[in-house]
Motif scaffolding. Structure first.
Motif, PDB file in Angstrom:
ATOM      1  N   ARG A 247       0.824  -1.211   0.000  1.00 33.85           N
ATOM      2  CA  ARG A 247       0.000   0.000   0.000  1.00 33.85           C
ATOM      3  C   ARG A 247       0.862   1.265   0.000  1.00 33.85           C
ATOM      4  O   ARG A 247       1.905   1.327   0.638  1.00 33.85           O
ATOM      5  N   ARG A 248       0.360   2.263  -0.718  1.00 30.87           N
ATOM      6  CA  ARG A 248       0.984   3.585  -0.766  1.00 30.87           C
ATOM      7  C   ARG A 248      -0.096   4.620  -1.041  1.00 30.87           C
ATOM      8  O   ARG A 248      -1.185   4.282  -1.525  1.00 30.87           O
ATOM      9  N   ASP A 249       0.196   5.901  -0.770  1.00 26.56           N
ATOM     10  CA  ASP A 249      -0.825   6.940  -0.820  1.00 26.56           C
ATOM     11  C   ASP A 249      -1.344   7.212  -2.225  1.00 26.56           C
ATOM     12  O   ASP A 249      -2.474   7.683  -2.383  1.00 26.56           O
ATOM     13  N   ASP A 250      -0.546   6.934  -3.245  1.00 27.87           N
ATOM     14  CA  ASP A 250      -0.948   7.283  -4.610  1.00 27.87           C
ATOM     15  C   ASP A 250      -1.524   6.111  -5.388  1.00 27.87           C
ATOM     16  O   ASP A 250      -1.733   6.196  -6.602  1.00 27.87           O
ATOM     17  N   VAL A 251      -1.798   4.996  -4.707  1.00 30.01           N
ATOM     18  CA  VAL A 251      -2.359   3.807  -5.360  1.00 30.01           C
ATOM     19  C   VAL A 251      -3.536   3.299  -4.534  1.00 30.01           C
ATOM     20  O   VAL A 251      -3.477   3.282  -3.301  1.00 30.01           O
ATOM     21  N   VAL A 252      -4.604   2.885  -5.222  1.00 31.42           N
ATOM     22  CA  VAL A 252      -5.786   2.307  -4.585  1.00 31.42           C
ATOM     23  C   VAL A 252      -5.894   0.849  -4.997  1.00 31.42           C
ATOM     24  O   VAL A 252      -5.663   0.503  -6.162  1.00 31.42           O
ATOM     25  N   PHE A 253      -6.245  -0.014  -4.044  1.00 34.94           N
ATOM     26  CA  PHE A 253      -6.411  -1.441  -4.323  1.00 34.94           C
ATOM     27  C   PHE A 253      -7.888  -1.792  -4.175  1.00 34.94           C
ATOM     28  O   PHE A 253      -8.458  -1.656  -3.087  1.00 34.94           O
TER      29      PHE A 253
END
Length: 288
Positions: A247-253
């Motif tokens: 997970r990272r702030d600029d990616v949505v799963f």
């Protein structure tokens, strides 16, 4: 029990799992006709039909269902007794090298702890395997076993046991039109450029990891893939637990609806069987 063959029992158990004579034969490395022959012999010994086969489907009879419920635990106990005795005779010591693709999840950690508790004289080492080459480390002997996403259809490799099954997710840039969805239907993935593993991973495996008709960028690691997703170069399909670790702030799963579950399997080379490998496979089964 007179004349009972363990191969017949193994054939029945595999057939009960696959419900397909061809796939059962592939797993047992025998012909489809040999599967039928072994099943007929077993049915003759028990005195009744265990499997009902038509042109359209294969299913267990009520007698077969009852037999499976009793046989499964007994067969596992027998196999465990043989493996434990074999390990005791040969000694499980030295070093076991375990490879993994992507991230070393909780399931692998549980199996490693169980393995070490049972075999403190054997040290288990772990190593990440490139997303673009899931089988190379096993073939080259860099690792003894590897935890890789299925499917695996390599004649020189042995698959099993199954490690875990998890729902698929798709990684998207935060501003992507689908990023706000609760789920994404699998049909919509077919129109997206999906990040996929580069070679030398075989074509069938690469296609399974990126089920889309739209060409997307190729990467050698999952970290590279997530970075390209954040840059807007494409989307990336991966299992839920792996998504949780990337997970990272600029990616949505977002969960995907309609794709088969992501399945991890333990893989070894056909010539790489030894007491350490068998003991670790047993730890995987016990922690599954």
């Amino acid at each position: 029990m007179g004349g009972l063959e363990l191969r017949e029992l193994e054939c029945f158990l595999v057939l009960a799992e696959e419900l397909h004579f061809g796939r059962a034969g592939e797993r047992l490395y025998v012909s489809q006709s040999r599967v039928s022959q072994l099943l007929r012999a077993l049915e003759g010994r028990v005195g009744g039909r265990l499997v009902e086969r038509t042109s359209r489907r294969v299913r267990l009879t009520p007698l077969g269902e009852g037999f499976l419920a009793r046989l499964g635990p007994a067969y596992e106990a027998l196999a465990a007794a043989v493996e434990e005795t074999r390990a005791a005779a040969s000694g499980v010591a030295g070093t076991l090298r375990v490879g993994f693709v992507g991230t070393a999840g909780a399931g692998l950690s549980r199996a490693l702890r169980a393995f070490h508790a049972a075999h403190p004289a054997c040290v288990a080492e772990v190593a990440e395997i490139p997303f673009a080459d899931p089988f190379g480390a096993v073939r080259e002997g860099a690792v003894d076993v590897a935890v890789v996403p299925l499917p695996v259809a390599e004649p020189d490799l042995v698959v099993g046991p199954v490690f875990s099954r998890h729902r698929q997710t798709v990684a998207l840039p935060v501003r992507h039109p689908l990023a706000g969805r609760a789920v994404v239907p699998a049909a919509e993935l077919a129109g997206l450029p999906l990040v996929r593993p580069a070679g030398p991973a075989p074509a069938y495996w690469r296609a399974a990891q990126a089920p889309s008709d739209v060409p997307g960028p190729e990467v050698t690691t999952l970290q590279e893939g997530v970075a390209l997703v954040a840059a807007g170069r494409g989307a990336l399909v991966l299992c839920g637990p792996t998504a949780g670790q990337l997970r990272r702030d600029d990616v949505v799963f977002v969960p995907v609806e309609g794709l088969p579950d992501s399945v991890l399997g333990l893989v070894r080379h056909r010539d790489g069987d030894n007491g350490r490998v068998r003991a670790f496979a047993r730890a995987v089964r016990e922690c599954a």
